[in-house]
Scaffold this motif. Structure first.
Motif, short mmCIF file in Angstrom:
data_model
loop_
_atom_site.label_atom_id
_atom_site.label_comp_id
_atom_site.label_asym_id
_atom_site.label_seq_id
_atom_site.Cartn_x
_atom_site.Cartn_y
_atom_site.Cartn_z
N PHE A 76 0.83 -1.20 0.00
CA PHE A 76 0.00 0.00 0.00
C PHE A 76 0.87 1.26 0.00
CE2 PHE A 76 -3.19 3.04 0.82
CZ PHE A 76 -4.42 2.46 0.58
N GLY A 77 1.89 1.24 0.84
CA GLY A 77 2.80 2.39 0.91
C GLY A 77 3.50 2.62 -0.42
N ASP A 78 3.97 1.54 -1.05
CA ASP A 78 4.57 1.67 -2.38
C ASP A 78 3.55 2.24 -3.36
OD1 ASP A 78 6.95 0.71 -1.54
OD2 ASP A 78 6.71 -1.31 -2.38
N VAL A 100 1.04 4.16 -2.67
CA VAL A 100 0.85 5.60 -2.40
C VAL A 100 1.93 6.41 -3.10
CG1 VAL A 100 0.98 7.37 -0.61
CG2 VAL A 100 -0.39 5.31 -0.22
N ASN A 101 3.17 5.99 -2.94
CA ASN A 101 4.28 6.69 -3.61
C ASN A 101 4.06 6.77 -5.10
OD1 ASN A 101 6.22 7.79 -1.93
ND2 ASN A 101 7.13 5.79 -1.47
N PHE A 142 1.22 6.27 -6.87
CA PHE A 142 0.02 7.00 -7.26
C PHE A 142 0.26 8.51 -7.20
CE2 PHE A 142 -3.89 9.26 -6.09
CZ PHE A 142 -4.69 8.95 -7.17
N MET A 175 -2.30 -0.76 -4.15
CA MET A 175 -3.11 -0.53 -2.95
C MET A 175 -4.09 -1.68 -2.72
SD MET A 175 -4.02 3.52 -3.15
CE MET A 175 -2.79 4.74 -3.58
#
Lengths: 471, 370
Positions: A187-189, A191-192, A194, A256
């Motif tokens: 998810f964090g990846d 976010v980066n 997106f 995500m």
């Protein structure tokens, strides 16, 4: 719905994330499918039925193909696959190309067909190619037939890649549809990724688009040679940042929800040849044409003449895929000629030439290619090319030219740098820090800055076009 | 750990705007942007099928998003930080002056001159005077950003004077404004002239009408507000824009009655002081835009006048009110009845047009003139 809209960011996305993660794993594909339908129907309510029909045909024929394959009845299996291909290409032809064909056939004396014009269903070229890849892969045995229609529909309609690609192959995500592990890491990846894509689209591509729009509408008395170059460069930057930004957002959104898509762009503007450019630009499309058109036609295994014809067909279709207008066909064939020249002798020369020469050569022809791409009316296209090469008697420069250079010089420099791998390398260096707190802090600041600025541009209703209505 | 925090930031960010915009009460009007904001669009089968609902929904959300004013200022400030000096159609000129862009006008301007000429030819019994004011882009051309250009209004003025019917006396106040350019005659944040600018226009108009303009000394000149941020600021707001002043010229001996015939309201003042507390303080002058109004005064000259105007006239008419005891004022944007009829019914001989070049070049309501 567009990713780069307030509606998506602050209504659709929070809803889908919330509902998805509170749902049990067993119904998450269904949830994704449901939200994807809403995503598609938003702004395109009627054509959702066209897409559903395509999916049903793909699903049914996939089952039949699988059934006959298991019975070793290859001809019947092949027929089922061909039916799916024909029906889906038929739908694509009907909605996208019939107007073009009737219009042009009517130019032949004695023919008077009724010109059928209708709006193009959003994303039809992308999802049709995905269904085709599914049907063919099931027949080829490269993919297992999907028995669960919800899973197949979730794959086709998956909103991150639905309207502007990348063209995700069924084989890429088949396993993930049945079983995938969502995690904070992914998810964090996501976010980066997106947010990077959002910034590329909203902060860079849109401003380039506005420059292109303003400059391409200049009257001959205001226009200059330099301005027509700035105009073409603005479009080249717009289409790269828009398209690759969309792909980044798609890949990020996929992450995500636990999906891994393949990369679609790999810094195409640093290419040292046109051949290399097409390995770096819209990768999912060029590999699609390679695997589903070029190789089935015999590729390079049937002699030189046949190879040439196959390559010609691929580039004709690549051009035509981008839109039902002559300029897109010319654009495709333009690349056919360039690639053939490179194959014949140019590539050898380019390898020996200094990097700066081969890069400038590539950029020059890529940029000229986008000029062909940008104008679908022949007089406007001719005019744009003449303007750039001093063929229409424009002044070289004027006050407006200098004003544009002052106003957008810094912005262009930022955009140029952003189109290279330099920012990524810089980020890697910064994030190589041993102190995790520093790394997290830097990353968080980046995310927040891009998010806030993008929100500011979206909320101000600045220029925000969607380039893929023709695709 | 890093990705957990990124996830959290992202989720909180989108929730902040989603929930915040939902909870915050919808605003009807944006003071900063000086316009009405969109309402939640109506949901129906028809608006859904046509896609209209979705477009309106995006407009609604971006209008009602929380922190909207801050976001707009941030956007414009980003443009400026990148070295851009034009946002929307507004130039960021020297000394904090916002200047509206002026582009090649001939498309609409030609039509508008045509309508006015037709009116003049069709109604030769009236005495027609046309006061035309240039805009800040001409008077303060030197304050435009380096290399920025607006279409030359001197050329446009010459064109109008050359093509206007012989039945019309054209009064051009460019030279007089130029001479006064060191004074505060145009706003820094609004597309209008100040009342100081209008006083200069008034002098030129009086000369064309062969009446005596009153001296500045006769008026109490006061600064009624120094917190005015005008329409140009609304299009291109920033965090550090200097504010403008609203200047009023008040004749201590003047007695007035203003009848706003479109709304039925009547006032004994040329100024609506309540509007000094509103965002658009320019509406202090004669209460802003009205289709038709009648100004009566204790002027010694009992002659009647009909004025066809745009909003540049709002701060000029309070001066002219001392020269004519009865002035009918119409605005073609809202008044679509016959102007010549009105003049005849009221027994008016003189008709005055008051326009600024930007309006004259872009407005398409002159077609109502008959």
């Amino acid at each position: 719905m567009l990713f780069s809209s307030i509606t998506f960011m602050f209504t659709f996305l929070p809803c889908v994330i919330l509902v998805y993660y509170i749902s049990p794993k067993s119904i998450r594909n269904f949830i994704l499918m449901l939200f994807s339908m809403i995503f598609y129907a938003w702004g395109e309510p009627k054509y959702i039925f066209v897409m559903l029909a395509s999916i049903l045909v793909g699903y049914g024929m996939g089952l039949l193909t699988d059934y006959y394959k298991k019975k070793d009845r290859d001809k019947a299996a092949r027929l089922a696959m061909i039916i799916s291909v024909f029906v889906n290409l038929g739908i694509l032809f009907f909605f996208k190309y019939i107007g073009f064909f009737t219009e042009n056939l009517n130019k032949i004396p004695g023919i008077e067909l009724k010109v059928l014009g209708h709006a193009l269903p959003l994303g039809i070229s992308f999802y049709t190619f995905q269904i085709l890849s599914y049907s063919v892969d099931v027949y080829r045995g490269k993919a297992k037939c999907q028995k669960n229609i919800i899973n197949l529909a979730a794959y086709i309609t998956l909103f991150p890649q639905l309207i502007a690609g990348p063209i995700v192959r069924y084989e890429t995500v088949a396993g993930q549809l049945d079983k995938r592990e969502e995690s904070f890491d992914m998810f964090g990846d996501g976010v980066n990724r997106f947010v990077t894509g959002l910034g590329k689209k909203v902060l860079i591509a849109n401003m380039c688009g506005e420059i292109f729009n303003n400059l391409s509408g200049l009257s001959a008395s205001e226009n200059t040679v330099v301005l027509s170059w700035i105009c073409s460069i603005a479009f080249s930057l717009q289409i790269y940042f828009d398209f690759s930004g969309y792909s980044d957002m798609a890949i990020g959104l996929g992450k995500m929800f636990g999906f891994e898509f393949l990369e679609n762009f790999d810094y195409p503007y640093i290419s040292k040849s046109i051949t290399e450019f097409w390995r770096r630009w819209h990768i999912s499309l060029s590999t699609w044409f390679r695997d589903y058109v070029y190789i089935p036609l015999g590729g390079n295994r049937k002699g030189k003449g046949r190879t040439l014809l196959n390559i010609f067909i691929v580039w004709f279709l690549t051009g035509f895929w981008h839109g039902a207008e002559w300029n897109f066909i010319i654009w495709g064939l333009y690349y056919f000629v360039l690639l053939m020249l490179e194959k014949l002798f140019l590539l050898e020369w380019l390898k020996k030439a200094p990097g700066i020469i081969s890069r400038l050569y590539s950029l020059f022809f890529i940029n000229l290619g986008w000029v062909i791409f940008a104008y679908d009316k022949m007089p406007a296209l001719k005019n744009a090319v003449l303007n750039m090469f001093g063929g229409s008697g424009l002044a070289f420069s004027n006050d407006l030219t200098i004003y544009y250079l002052i106003s957008f010089g810094l912005f262009f420099v930022i955009a140029f740098v952003a189109a290279t791998p330099l920012p990524k390398r810089l980020a890697a260096k910064l994030l190589n820090n041993k102190n995790e707190g520093v790394v997290t802090g830097l990353n968080a600041v980046f995310i927040l800055c891009v998010l806030v600025l993008s929100t500011a541009f979206l909320a101000s209703e600045a220029f925000n076009p969607f380039l893929y209505f023709r695709f | 750990m890093k990705n957990k925090i990124l996830t959290l930031i992202f989720i909180l960010y989108i929730l902040f705007f989603a929930v915040g915009s939902l909870i915050a009460r919808d605003r009807d009007f944006s003071d900063m942007e000086n316009r009405e904001l969109a309402d939640m669009p109506k949901l129906s089968g028809k608006t859904l099928a046509s896609g209209e609902f979705f477009e309106d929904f995006e407009t609604y959300l971006s209008d009602q998003i929380i922190c909207k004013d801050f976001l707009m200022k941030l956007k414009v400030s980003t443009n400026l930080a990148l070295g851009q000096t034009k946002v929307e159609d507004v130039f960021f000129g020297d000394g904090g002056m916002l200047i509206q862009e002026y582009v090649n006008p001939y498309n609409q301007l030609g039509k508008n001159i045509g309508y006015i000429n037709e009116f003049a030819e069709a109604n030769p019994e009236f005495e027609l005077t046309w006061l035309i004011a240039p805009n800040a882009c001409l008077i303060y051309e030197d304050r435009l950003p380096d290399y920025a250009q607006c279409y030359n209004q001197n050329e446009v003025m010459a064109y109008i004077i050359g093509t206007a019917s012989d039945n019309i006396t054209v009064a051009d106040c460019t030279r007089e404004l130029m001479d006064a350019r060191e004074e505060y005659i145009f706003y820094n944040t609004d597309h209008h002239w100040t009342m100081n600018g209008a006083y200069i226009g008034y002098g030129v108009l009086c000369e064309a009408l062969s009446v005596d303009a009153f001296s500045k000394d006769m008026y109490n000149v006061t600064v009624a507000s120094d917190e005015f941020l005008g329409t140009l600021y609304s299009s291109a707001p920033t965090f550090s824009q200097g504010e403008d002043s609203i200047i009023l010229y008040e004749n201590p001996a003047g007695q007035y009655k203003v009848e706003y015939m479109d709304t039925g309201e009547v006032s004994d003042s040329l100024y609506n002081y309540d509007n000094l507390d509103k965002k658009d303080k320019y509406t202090t002058y004669l209460d802003g835009n009205h289709a038709i109004m009648k100004i009566t005064s204790n002027s010694a000259n009992k002659e009647k006048l009909l004025v066809v105007k745009d909003s540049y006239a709002h701060c000029l008419l309070p001066l002219l009110a001392d020269n004519f005891s009865e002035i009918y004022v119409v605005d073609l944007r809202y008044y679509h009845q016959s102007v010549s009829e009105l003049a005849r019914t009221e027994g008016i001989q003189r008709i005055v047009f008051i326009n600024n070049l930007e309006f004259l070049s872009t407005d398409n309501n002159f077609l109502w003139l008959e």
